[in-house]
Design a protein around this motif. Structure first.
Motif, PDB file in Angstrom:
ATOM      1  N   GLU A  62      39.807 -35.711 -36.136  1.00  0.00           N
ATOM      2  CA  GLU A  62      40.704 -34.618 -35.768  1.00  0.00           C
ATOM      3  C   GLU A  62      41.682 -34.260 -36.890  1.00  0.00           C
ATOM      4  OE1 GLU A  62      40.129 -32.765 -33.373  1.00  0.00           O
ATOM      5  OE2 GLU A  62      38.674 -34.048 -32.372  1.00  0.00           O
ATOM      6  N   ILE A  63      42.041 -32.982 -36.915  1.00  0.00           N
ATOM      7  CA  ILE A  63      42.982 -32.445 -37.896  1.00  0.00           C
ATOM      8  C   ILE A  63      44.359 -32.356 -37.242  1.00  0.00           C
ATOM      9  CG2 ILE A  63      43.589 -30.362 -39.195  1.00  0.00           C
ATOM     10  CD1 ILE A  63      40.527 -29.899 -39.498  1.00  0.00           C
ATOM     11  N   LYS A  64      45.373 -32.928 -37.897  1.00  0.00           N
ATOM     12  CA  LYS A  64      46.698 -32.963 -37.273  1.00  0.00           C
ATOM     13  C   LYS A  64      47.624 -31.853 -37.766  1.00  0.00           C
ATOM     14  CE  LYS A  64      48.926 -36.358 -40.377  1.00  0.00           C
ATOM     15  NZ  LYS A  64      49.624 -37.672 -40.413  1.00  0.00           N
ATOM     16  N   SER A  65      47.372 -31.308 -38.946  1.00  0.00           N
ATOM     17  CA  SER A  65      48.221 -30.211 -39.439  1.00  0.00           C
ATOM     18  C   SER A  65      47.439 -29.390 -40.441  1.00  0.00           C
ATOM     19  CB  SER A  65      49.500 -30.753 -40.086  1.00  0.00           C
ATOM     20  OG  SER A  65      49.197 -31.514 -41.245  1.00  0.00           O
ATOM     21  N   LEU A  66      47.796 -28.107 -40.541  1.00  0.00           N
ATOM     22  CA  LEU A  66      47.125 -27.254 -41.524  1.00  0.00           C
ATOM     23  C   LEU A  66      48.057 -26.153 -42.017  1.00  0.00           C
ATOM     24  CD1 LEU A  66      46.328 -24.465 -39.842  1.00  0.00           C
ATOM     25  CD2 LEU A  66      44.409 -25.847 -39.077  1.00  0.00           C
ATOM     26  N   HIS A  67      47.688 -25.598 -43.173  1.00  0.00           N
ATOM     27  CA  HIS A  67      48.422 -24.494 -43.792  1.00  0.00           C
ATOM     28  C   HIS A  67      47.400 -23.450 -44.206  1.00  0.00           C
ATOM     29  CE1 HIS A  67      51.296 -22.337 -46.323  1.00  0.00           C
ATOM     30  NE2 HIS A  67      50.351 -22.315 -47.249  1.00  0.00           N
ATOM     31  N   VAL A  68      47.769 -22.180 -44.080  1.00  0.00           N
ATOM     32  CA  VAL A  68      46.830 -21.095 -44.360  1.00  0.00           C
ATOM     33  C   VAL A  68      47.412 -20.136 -45.389  1.00  0.00           C
ATOM     34  CG1 VAL A  68      45.519 -19.164 -43.398  1.00  0.00           C
ATOM     35  CG2 VAL A  68      45.905 -21.215 -42.016  1.00  0.00           C
ATOM     36  N   ASP A  69      46.613 -19.823 -46.398  1.00  0.00           N
ATOM     37  CA  ASP A  69      46.875 -18.696 -47.297  1.00  0.00           C
ATOM     38  C   ASP A  69      45.741 -17.710 -47.127  1.00  0.00           C
ATOM     39  OD1 ASP A  69      49.317 -19.475 -48.799  1.00  0.00           O
ATOM     40  OD2 ASP A  69      48.072 -21.166 -49.409  1.00  0.00           O
ATOM     41  N   GLN A  70      46.068 -16.418 -47.185  1.00  0.00           N
ATOM     42  CA  GLN A  70      45.081 -15.396 -46.853  1.00  0.00           C
ATOM     43  C   GLN A  70      45.171 -14.229 -47.830  1.00  0.00           C
ATOM     44  OE1 GLN A  70      45.736 -13.712 -42.989  1.00  0.00           O
ATOM     45  NE2 GLN A  70      44.163 -12.152 -43.181  1.00  0.00           N
ATOM     46  N   ILE A  71      43.995 -13.708 -48.205  1.00  0.00           N
ATOM     47  CA  ILE A  71      43.947 -12.439 -48.934  1.00  0.00           C
ATOM     48  C   ILE A  71      43.174 -11.453 -48.064  1.00  0.00           C
ATOM     49  CG2 ILE A  71      41.884 -13.186 -50.257  1.00  0.00           C
ATOM     50  CD1 ILE A  71      42.995 -11.374 -52.551  1.00  0.00           C
ATOM     51  N   ASN A  72      43.805 -10.340 -47.750  1.00  0.00           N
ATOM     52  CA  ASN A  72      43.247  -9.382 -46.802  1.00  0.00           C
ATOM     53  C   ASN A  72      43.062  -8.044 -47.504  1.00  0.00           C
ATOM     54  OD1 ASN A  72      42.687  -7.723 -44.571  1.00  0.00           O
ATOM     55  ND2 ASN A  72      43.923  -9.004 -43.225  1.00  0.00           N
ATOM     56  N   LEU A  73      41.793  -7.651 -47.729  1.00  0.00           N
ATOM     57  CA  LEU A  73      41.525  -6.386 -48.408  1.00  0.00           C
ATOM     58  C   LEU A  73      41.522  -5.217 -47.436  1.00  0.00           C
ATOM     59  CD1 LEU A  73      38.777  -7.307 -51.026  1.00  0.00           C
ATOM     60  CD2 LEU A  73      41.268  -7.482 -51.200  1.00  0.00           C
ATOM     61  N   ASP A  74      40.881  -5.395 -46.292  1.00  0.00           N
ATOM     62  CA  ASP A  74      40.835  -4.352 -45.270  1.00  0.00           C
ATOM     63  C   ASP A  74      40.365  -4.989 -43.968  1.00  0.00           C
ATOM     64  OD1 ASP A  74      37.966  -4.522 -45.419  1.00  0.00           O
ATOM     65  OD2 ASP A  74      38.007  -3.152 -47.132  1.00  0.00           O
ATOM     66  N   ALA A  75      39.977  -4.179 -42.990  1.00  0.00           N
ATOM     67  CA  ALA A  75      39.624  -4.685 -41.663  1.00  0.00           C
ATOM     68  C   ALA A  75      38.317  -5.464 -41.649  1.00  0.00           C
ATOM     69  CB  ALA A  75      39.534  -3.524 -40.674  1.00  0.00           C
ATOM     70  N   HIS A  76      37.560  -5.430 -42.766  1.00  0.00           N
ATOM     71  CA  HIS A  76      36.255  -6.069 -42.797  1.00  0.00           C
ATOM     72  C   HIS A  76      36.125  -7.130 -43.885  1.00  0.00           C
ATOM     73  CE1 HIS A  76      35.004  -2.912 -40.049  1.00  0.00           C
ATOM     74  NE2 HIS A  76      35.496  -2.023 -40.897  1.00  0.00           N
ATOM     75  N   ARG A  77      37.150  -7.284 -44.733  1.00  0.00           N
ATOM     76  CA  ARG A  77      37.056  -8.227 -45.846  1.00  0.00           C
ATOM     77  C   ARG A  77      38.339  -9.047 -45.946  1.00  0.00           C
ATOM     78  NH1 ARG A  77      35.514  -4.360 -50.733  1.00  0.00           N
ATOM     79  NH2 ARG A  77      37.140  -3.138 -49.692  1.00  0.00           N
ATOM     80  N   VAL A  78      38.166 -10.359 -45.771  1.00  0.00           N
ATOM     81  CA  VAL A  78      39.309 -11.263 -45.753  1.00  0.00           C
ATOM     82  C   VAL A  78      38.907 -12.567 -46.419  1.00  0.00           C
ATOM     83  CG1 VAL A  78      38.711 -12.231 -43.495  1.00  0.00           C
ATOM     84  CG2 VAL A  78      41.089 -12.267 -44.259  1.00  0.00           C
ATOM     85  N   GLY A  79      39.868 -13.267 -46.982  1.00  0.00           N
ATOM     86  CA  GLY A  79      39.625 -14.574 -47.557  1.00  0.00           C
ATOM     87  C   GLY A  79      40.673 -15.567 -47.072  1.00  0.00           C
ATOM     88  N   TYR A  80      40.219 -16.769 -46.721  1.00  0.00           N
ATOM     89  CA  TYR A  80      41.121 -17.810 -46.239  1.00  0.00           C
ATOM     90  C   TYR A  80      41.067 -19.027 -47.167  1.00  0.00           C
ATOM     91  CZ  TYR A  80      41.065 -15.342 -41.728  1.00  0.00           C
ATOM     92  OH  TYR A  80      41.178 -14.407 -40.730  1.00  0.00           O
ATOM     93  N   ASN A  81      42.228 -19.585 -47.418  1.00  0.00           N
ATOM     94  CA  ASN A  81      42.336 -20.889 -48.047  1.00  0.00           C
ATOM     95  C   ASN A  81      43.097 -21.776 -47.052  1.00  0.00           C
ATOM     96  OD1 ASN A  81      41.717 -22.017 -50.882  1.00  0.00           O
ATOM     97  ND2 ASN A  81      43.722 -22.875 -50.417  1.00  0.00           N
ATOM     98  N   ILE A  82      42.371 -22.697 -46.421  1.00  0.00           N
ATOM     99  CA  ILE A  82      42.937 -23.514 -45.346  1.00  0.00           C
ATOM    100  C   ILE A  82      43.068 -24.948 -45.850  1.00  0.00           C
ATOM    101  CG2 ILE A  82      42.627 -24.329 -42.982  1.00  0.00           C
ATOM    102  CD1 ILE A  82      40.654 -21.859 -42.688  1.00  0.00           C
ATOM    103  N   SER A  83      44.290 -25.405 -46.027  1.00  0.00           N
ATOM    104  CA  SER A  83      44.510 -26.802 -46.417  1.00  0.00           C
ATOM    105  C   SER A  83      44.962 -27.576 -45.182  1.00  0.00           C
ATOM    106  CB  SER A  83      45.550 -26.897 -47.527  1.00  0.00           C
ATOM    107  OG  SER A  83      46.776 -26.290 -47.155  1.00  0.00           O
ATOM    108  N   PHE A  84      44.515 -28.827 -45.079  1.00  0.00           N
ATOM    109  CA  PHE A  84      44.808 -29.576 -43.866  1.00  0.00           C
ATOM    110  C   PHE A  84      44.960 -31.062 -44.147  1.00  0.00           C
ATOM    111  CE2 PHE A  84      40.148 -29.559 -44.143  1.00  0.00           C
ATOM    112  CZ  PHE A  84      39.843 -30.902 -43.925  1.00  0.00           C
TER     113      PHE A  84
END
Length: 331
Positions: free
Chosen positions: A185-207
């Motif tokens: 199980e994952i107890k904590s996480l942090h999210v960084d996101q790059i959002n180009l438009d409604a159809h293109r997104v990028g996630y960097n999820i550290s946990f």
């Protein structure tokens, strides 16, 4: 039902079911008794091709008319999945559901409550757990020689999606569930996101996992699906595993020093172990984990035990997805 064949119906006979999923079932013993699909042309194409005894354009009618043990659902409308899963459980039928089975914690809790009340199960298609290379990785990290897992790094990319929400729940969910399967199980996480438009997104999820391992999942709808899209690295203590595009696994172990001027031999207790899929071997087995998870689902029903991962487990992944969605909105 211990000695009887499992009676299965299909909801959703579109492209994925017609061209791929049903082929993954052909070596698993079960009885296909009916199929349902809203598009009559696609329904006829499927039932004719696979000789399905009965067909329905309304799955509710099928649930009422047929004596079923389970349903395999691959509809094109992801937002209908929760309603279908709910109605299958209410009809006292197990359901194998294409992701996502639900989009909220409330929906997940509702399915879990119905699952407990009826004794029937909702199984989401998290086939990464059953992919050959990741099953190998799971076994390796449990070896004493690997040491405890310290770090996890994964890449899982794709093409632009119908919506960023669907990309998160239908795509990112795969490697989030895979991280839970491998690390706990994952107890904590942090999210960084790059959002180009409604159809293109990028996630960097550290946990951080409850075990103390740390990890990063990078996933986005910013590349083309034709490119190599998937890579996982798991670090132990002096060891690591690399799974590259699910078809290649390398287990790197401490190797003896080789400084030259001496005969070199492959060290049994060290050096790298590798697994490569033999593309020259004639096989109908895909190694994507579809066959293995579908077998687990049907075999568990036959043996009257809980299939995995059912909603008891999947609700933890749903909660993480909702958390990522909430954190993304604040960036």
């Amino acid at each position: 039902m211990m000695d009887s064949i499992v009676r299965i119906a299909i909801i959703g006979c579109g492209s994925l079911m017609y061209h791929f999923v049903y082929d993954c079932l052909k070596r698993i013993p079960f009885s296909l008794v009916a199929a349902s699909h809203e598009d009559e042309g696609e329904l006829t194409r499927f039932t004719n091709r696979y000789r399905v005894p009965k067909s329905y354009t309304d799955y509710r009618e099928m649930l009422e008319q047929e004596q079923l043990d389970a349903v395999i659902c691959f509809t094109d409308d992801e937002y209908a999945h929760f309603r279908i899963a709910e109605e299958c459980l209410q009809a006292k039928v197990h359901v194998f559901m294409e992701r996502p089975a639900c989009f909220s914690i409330e929906q997940a809790e509702r399915l879990l409550e119905l699952q407990r009340r009826t004794g029937k199960y909702v199984v989401s298609r998290f086939n990464k757990r059953f992919t050959t290379a990741y099953m190998m990785a799971k076994e390796i990290i449990q070896r004493e020689e690997f040491g405890r897992v310290t770090m996890f790094l994964s890449k899982f990319q794709g093409s632009e999606s119908a919506s960023n929400e669907l990309f998160l729940f239908n795509h990112v969910s795969h490697h989030l569930d895979l991280a839970r399967f491998l690390l706990g199980e994952i107890k904590s996480l942090h999210v960084d996101q790059i959002n180009l438009d409604a159809h293109r997104v990028g996630y960097n999820i550290s946990f951080v996992a409850e075990s103390g391992a740390i990890g990063v999942i990078q996933s986005g709808s910013l590349q083309k699906i034709e490119y190599p899209m998937e890579r996982v690295e798991i670090t132990g203590i002096g060891t690591n595993i690399i799974v590259d595009n699910i078809r290649h696994l390398a287990y790197n172990r401490p190797a003896p020093k080789r400084e030259g001027f001496q005969f070199a031999k492959l060290a049994d207790g060290g050096d790298t172990l590798m697994w490569n899929l033999n593309h020259g071997n004639l096989s109908n087995y895909s190694y994507y984990g579809f066959e293995q998870q579908l077998y687990e689902f049907i075999d568990s029903i036959q043996k009257q035990k809980a299939p995995e991962p059912n909603m008891e487990d999947t609700i933890h992944t749903v909660k993480l997805l909702v958390q990522i969605q909430s954190l993304s909105q604040t960036i």
